[in-house]
Write a protein that holds these residues in place. Structure first.
Motif, short mmCIF file in Angstrom:
data_model
loop_
_atom_site.label_atom_id
_atom_site.label_comp_id
_atom_site.label_asym_id
_atom_site.label_seq_id
_atom_site.Cartn_x
_atom_site.Cartn_y
_atom_site.Cartn_z
N ARG A 209 0.83 -1.22 0.00
CA ARG A 209 0.00 0.00 0.00
C ARG A 209 0.86 1.26 0.00
O ARG A 209 0.53 2.26 -0.62
N SER A 210 1.97 1.20 0.74
CA SER A 210 2.85 2.35 0.81
C SER A 210 3.42 2.68 -0.57
O SER A 210 3.48 3.84 -0.99
N LEU A 211 3.82 1.63 -1.30
CA LEU A 211 4.36 1.84 -2.65
C LEU A 211 3.30 2.44 -3.55
O LEU A 211 3.55 3.38 -4.29
N GLU A 212 2.10 1.88 -3.46
CA GLU A 212 0.99 2.38 -4.28
C GLU A 212 0.70 3.83 -3.95
O GLU A 212 0.59 4.69 -4.83
N SER A 213 0.57 4.13 -2.66
CA SER A 213 0.13 5.48 -2.29
C SER A 213 1.21 6.50 -2.59
O SER A 213 0.91 7.65 -2.88
N PHE A 214 2.49 6.09 -2.56
CA PHE A 214 3.52 7.05 -2.92
C PHE A 214 3.32 7.54 -4.35
O PHE A 214 3.32 8.74 -4.62
N TYR A 215 3.12 6.58 -5.25
CA TYR A 215 2.96 6.99 -6.65
C TYR A 215 1.60 7.62 -6.92
O TYR A 215 1.45 8.42 -7.83
N GLU A 216 0.61 7.24 -6.12
CA GLU A 216 -0.72 7.81 -6.32
C GLU A 216 -0.84 9.22 -5.76
O GLU A 216 -1.57 10.04 -6.30
N ARG A 217 -0.12 9.49 -4.66
CA ARG A 217 -0.37 10.75 -3.97
C ARG A 217 0.83 11.65 -3.72
O ARG A 217 0.69 12.85 -3.53
N PHE A 218 2.02 11.07 -3.61
CA PHE A 218 3.16 11.90 -3.18
C PHE A 218 4.25 12.09 -4.22
O PHE A 218 5.19 12.84 -4.00
N ASN A 219 4.20 11.35 -5.32
CA ASN A 219 5.37 11.31 -6.17
C ASN A 219 5.86 12.69 -6.60
O ASN A 219 5.15 13.46 -7.23
N SER A 220 7.09 12.97 -6.25
CA SER A 220 7.79 14.19 -6.65
C SER A 220 9.22 13.99 -6.15
O SER A 220 9.47 13.10 -5.35
N ASN A 221 10.13 14.83 -6.63
CA ASN A 221 11.52 14.61 -6.24
C ASN A 221 11.80 15.24 -4.88
O ASN A 221 11.19 16.24 -4.51
N VAL A 222 12.72 14.61 -4.15
CA VAL A 222 12.94 15.01 -2.76
C VAL A 222 13.99 16.12 -2.64
O VAL A 222 14.80 16.33 -3.52
N TYR B 51 7.49 23.17 -3.35
CA TYR B 51 6.04 23.04 -3.35
C TYR B 51 5.60 21.93 -2.39
O TYR B 51 6.43 21.11 -1.96
N THR B 52 4.31 21.93 -2.10
CA THR B 52 3.77 21.04 -1.06
C THR B 52 4.09 19.57 -1.33
O THR B 52 4.54 18.85 -0.43
N LEU B 53 3.84 19.15 -2.56
CA LEU B 53 4.02 17.73 -2.88
C LEU B 53 5.47 17.30 -2.62
O LEU B 53 5.74 16.25 -2.02
N GLY B 54 6.40 18.13 -3.06
CA GLY B 54 7.81 17.83 -2.87
C GLY B 54 8.18 17.78 -1.40
O GLY B 54 8.99 16.95 -0.97
N GLU B 55 7.57 18.66 -0.63
CA GLU B 55 7.85 18.66 0.81
C GLU B 55 7.29 17.42 1.48
O GLU B 55 7.91 16.85 2.39
N GLU B 56 6.12 16.99 1.00
CA GLU B 56 5.53 15.78 1.57
C GLU B 56 6.37 14.55 1.24
O GLU B 56 6.59 13.68 2.09
N ALA B 57 6.86 14.50 0.00
CA ALA B 57 7.70 13.36 -0.40
C ALA B 57 8.99 13.37 0.43
O ALA B 57 9.44 12.32 0.91
N THR B 58 9.57 14.55 0.60
CA THR B 58 10.80 14.66 1.39
C THR B 58 10.55 14.23 2.83
O THR B 58 11.35 13.50 3.42
N GLN B 59 9.40 14.66 3.36
CA GLN B 59 9.05 14.30 4.73
C GLN B 59 8.95 12.79 4.89
O GLN B 59 9.50 12.20 5.83
N ALA C 135 24.15 10.23 -4.20
CA ALA C 135 24.16 10.96 -5.47
C ALA C 135 22.95 10.59 -6.33
O ALA C 135 22.55 9.43 -6.36
N GLY C 136 22.41 11.57 -6.99
CA GLY C 136 21.30 11.31 -7.91
C GLY C 136 19.97 11.22 -7.19
O GLY C 136 19.91 11.20 -5.96
N THR C 137 18.89 11.15 -7.97
CA THR C 137 17.57 10.98 -7.36
C THR C 137 17.51 9.62 -6.70
O THR C 137 17.76 8.61 -7.34
N PRO C 138 17.22 9.58 -5.42
CA PRO C 138 17.21 8.28 -4.74
C PRO C 138 15.99 7.45 -5.12
O PRO C 138 15.08 7.93 -5.79
N ASN C 139 15.98 6.20 -4.67
CA ASN C 139 14.86 5.31 -4.88
C ASN C 139 13.81 5.66 -3.83
O ASN C 139 13.66 4.99 -2.80
N ILE C 140 13.08 6.74 -4.08
CA ILE C 140 12.25 7.35 -3.05
C ILE C 140 11.12 6.43 -2.59
O ILE C 140 10.93 6.19 -1.40
N ALA C 141 10.36 5.92 -3.55
CA ALA C 141 9.17 5.13 -3.19
C ALA C 141 9.56 3.91 -2.34
O ALA C 141 8.90 3.59 -1.34
#
Lengths: 146, 424
Positions: free
Chosen positions: B58-71, B76-84, B292-298
């Motif tokens: 569910r966490s993987l799904e909801s990341f891509y459904e609701r939070f996906n953005s670069n950290v 912006y809000t979405l990016g801050e939520e992803a970073t959080q 280095a680079g965009t991490p594997n965030i999800a």
């Protein structure tokens, strides 16, 4: 040596009929294991890296020789299921002309469900065995190997 | 109707008051209900990778459904939520291994990358010609080959802590193995092919008393034992998320801050810099210097529910249940003719490696697969151990997790007997 004059296709049909009698794959495996246990041993001088079939998870050695225009295979493996599988291939292909071996499509493997029931690794091993056998046939047919 | 997430919460609450119910816990793992070769799946390859509970999926799904953005740099809000979420997961990882600071917790692709990072960045800084590095004979290739390459590159020597016939490390040998030229000792906490739990605290004490830093490969330990970097005082520690009910492609490297500070970056590019000029770059602070680079965030975010699943189940419960499965399996297999168990240490996690005399491990593996059982056959990435120490061409390895049942173990033992009778 094979004095049987049947074609590869005829032998394949016979194998398909034998396998049709088994109810499930455990019985088929039982049969393959029996074939493996009874595979005539390869001359130990051929159990070297030179005759090893690469691409198999277990070790498998394959040798071929020509007699009176027919190609005869012998093989061994340290895993008995691999031995049983190569025994089936030898039964179908050994004792035929290189041209017939090259032209065979070995449809029986699909008909008995062999490819479906082997793990991908083992299925790759099966493909390797067939490639090696066909390469021997190519060599003896006077063609160049790929 | 209750959804699966609620069910998870209820299970966790209930498990604190009730005795452990493995069938309720299995319901949290959607994959376990399926059939393989027309037989119910019996998944006993947990040392290779564990299955994932709904909370992780569910966490993987909801990341891509609701939070996906670069950290990290988005305003912006979405990016801050992803970073959080990303940093919350790092904090959870810090707690999980009991590190003192989040700056000591680096996200990597997994144990392999963690070891490579240390071998490259730390190893190439401290290991020079004539020096030596110590590992054990029971290392997974991922904690062996990077050191072989480093030592070859640096003309250094790789030394091995030997293993006895039961699968225990002969740690007294360390007195002779450690020399003034020893730059690092890297050893596995738990053997993936034998199951042995190594006395890492003792090993670390011995190494530290001679001034040698220690790296711990905790990939196999993490799903079974509480990892405590403060208590063991290890200098580096690596683990993989996917072996702890988390996603693949994400893992942790722990390093003591003073060591990480002195190490050069492993890879370079975005994220790991503070300031870049054409003439050069100023590196970012820890832990970002090594990310280095965009991490594997999800996947990093989904580590948190994985660690929570383990913590909420509890290591006491995990040990008790898994040990009972190991004991049952060991007893049942002892009754099967021709079985030899490889790895008979008194200190083991729920890994059972064995051979059947006169047969190749691959044959038994194929037959067990036909009967719906997933086990591993071969060298388990410990080829030198099995081939050169034990003289084997592989083993069959069953490894049990918290969701396996006594019925599965009994069925497994019956199937091993059947396979043995067919093959022998």
């Amino acid at each position: 040596m094979n004095t049987d004059n049947r074609t590869i296709r005829e032998i394949e049909d016979e194998i398909v009929e034998e396998f049709s009698m088994f109810e499930d794959w455990m019985s088929k495996y039982e049969y393959i294991i029996e074939l493996g246990k009874h595979l005539p041993l390869i001359d130990t001088k051929y159990k070297t890296d030179e005759f090893k079939v690469s691409g198999c998870q277990s070790q498998l050695w394959l040798h071929a020789e020509m007699k009176d225009g027919r190609l005869y295979f012998s093989a061994d493996s340290d895993a008995v299921i691999s031995k049983g599988i190569i025994a089936l291939l030898i039964r179908a292909m050994s004792g035929h002309s290189p041209a017939e071996i090259l032209n065979s499509d070995l449809e029986f493997l699909d008909k008995i469900g062999m490819r479906v029931h082997l793990s991908p690794n083992r299925s790759n091993g099966l493909t390797s065995m067939i490639n090696y056998m066909k390469n021997y046939a190519k060599i003896y047919a006077g063609q160049s190997v790929q | 109707m209750m959804n699966k997430d609620d069910k998870a919460v209820e299970f966790i609450r209930d498990s604190t008051v009730k005795s452990f119910n493995v069938h309720e816990l299995r319901d949290l793992f959607p994959i376990l209900g399926q059939h393989v070769n027309d037989k119910p799946l019996v998944y006993l390859d947990n040392a290779a990778t564990t299955q994932k509970p709904f909370s992780v999926i569910r966490s993987l799904e909801s990341f891509y459904e609701r939070f996906n953005s670069n950290v990290h740099r988005a305003l912006y809000t979405l990016g801050e939520e992803a970073t959080q979420a990303f940093e919350d997961s790092r904090e959870k990882a810090r707690q999980f291994i009991n590190a003192s600071s989040r700056s000591e917790v680096i996200f990597t692709r997994g144990t392999t990358e963690s070891v490579n990072l240390v071998a490259s960045s730390f190893g190439e800084t401290v290991v020079n010609a004539g020096d030596n590095v110590i590992v054990s004979q029971m290392e997974h290739h991922s904690n062996l080959v990077p050191w072989q390459i480093l030592c070859e590159k640096r003309n250094a020597e790789l030394r091995f802590i030997p293993v006895d016939s039961n699968g225990n490390l002969k740690i007294d040998s360390l007195d002779d193995l450690i020399s003034e030229r020893t730059r690092l000792l890297s050893v596995t906490y738990v053997s993936n092919s034998l199951g042995t739990i190594n006395p890492v605290k003792k090993i670390i004490e011995k190494a530290h008393s001679r001034g040698v830093p220690v790296m711990i490969d905790a990939a196999q330990a993490a799903p079974h034992l509480k990892i405590d970097v403060a208590d063991t005082d290890c200098d580096f520690l690596a683990l993989s998320g996917h072996k702890v009910y988390g996603p693949t492609g994400i893992g942790i490297l722990y390093g003591k801050e003073n060591l990480l500070e002195m190490m050069p970056p492993y890879q370079s590019g975005g994220e790991m810099i503070k300031e870049v000029k054409f003439s050069g770059a100023l590196y970012n602070e820890l832990p970002y210097k090594f990310e280095a680079g965009t991490p594997n965030i999800a996947d990093a975010v989904a580590l948190k529910p994985a660690f929570e699943f383990v913590e909420n189940t509890g290591f006491d419960m995990i040990s008790e249940h898994e040990n009972s499965l190991l004991l049952l399996a060991t007893e049942l297999l002892k009754d099967v003719e021709g079985i030899r168990i490889i790895g008979t240490s008194k200190e083991k996690v729920s890994v059972l490696s064995f051979v059947i005399s006169g047969t190749h491990p691959y044959d038994a593996g194929a037959l067990l697969d036909q009967m719906g059982i997933a086990v591993r056959t071969g060298f388990h990435c410990t080829q030198p151990l099995l081939q050169e120490v034990y003289g084997l061409n592989g083993t069959i390895r069953a490894s049990f997790a918290i969701y396996n049942t006594a019925d599965e173990v009994t069925y497994f033992a019956d199937c091993v007997r059947r396979a043995r009778n067919m093959l022998a």
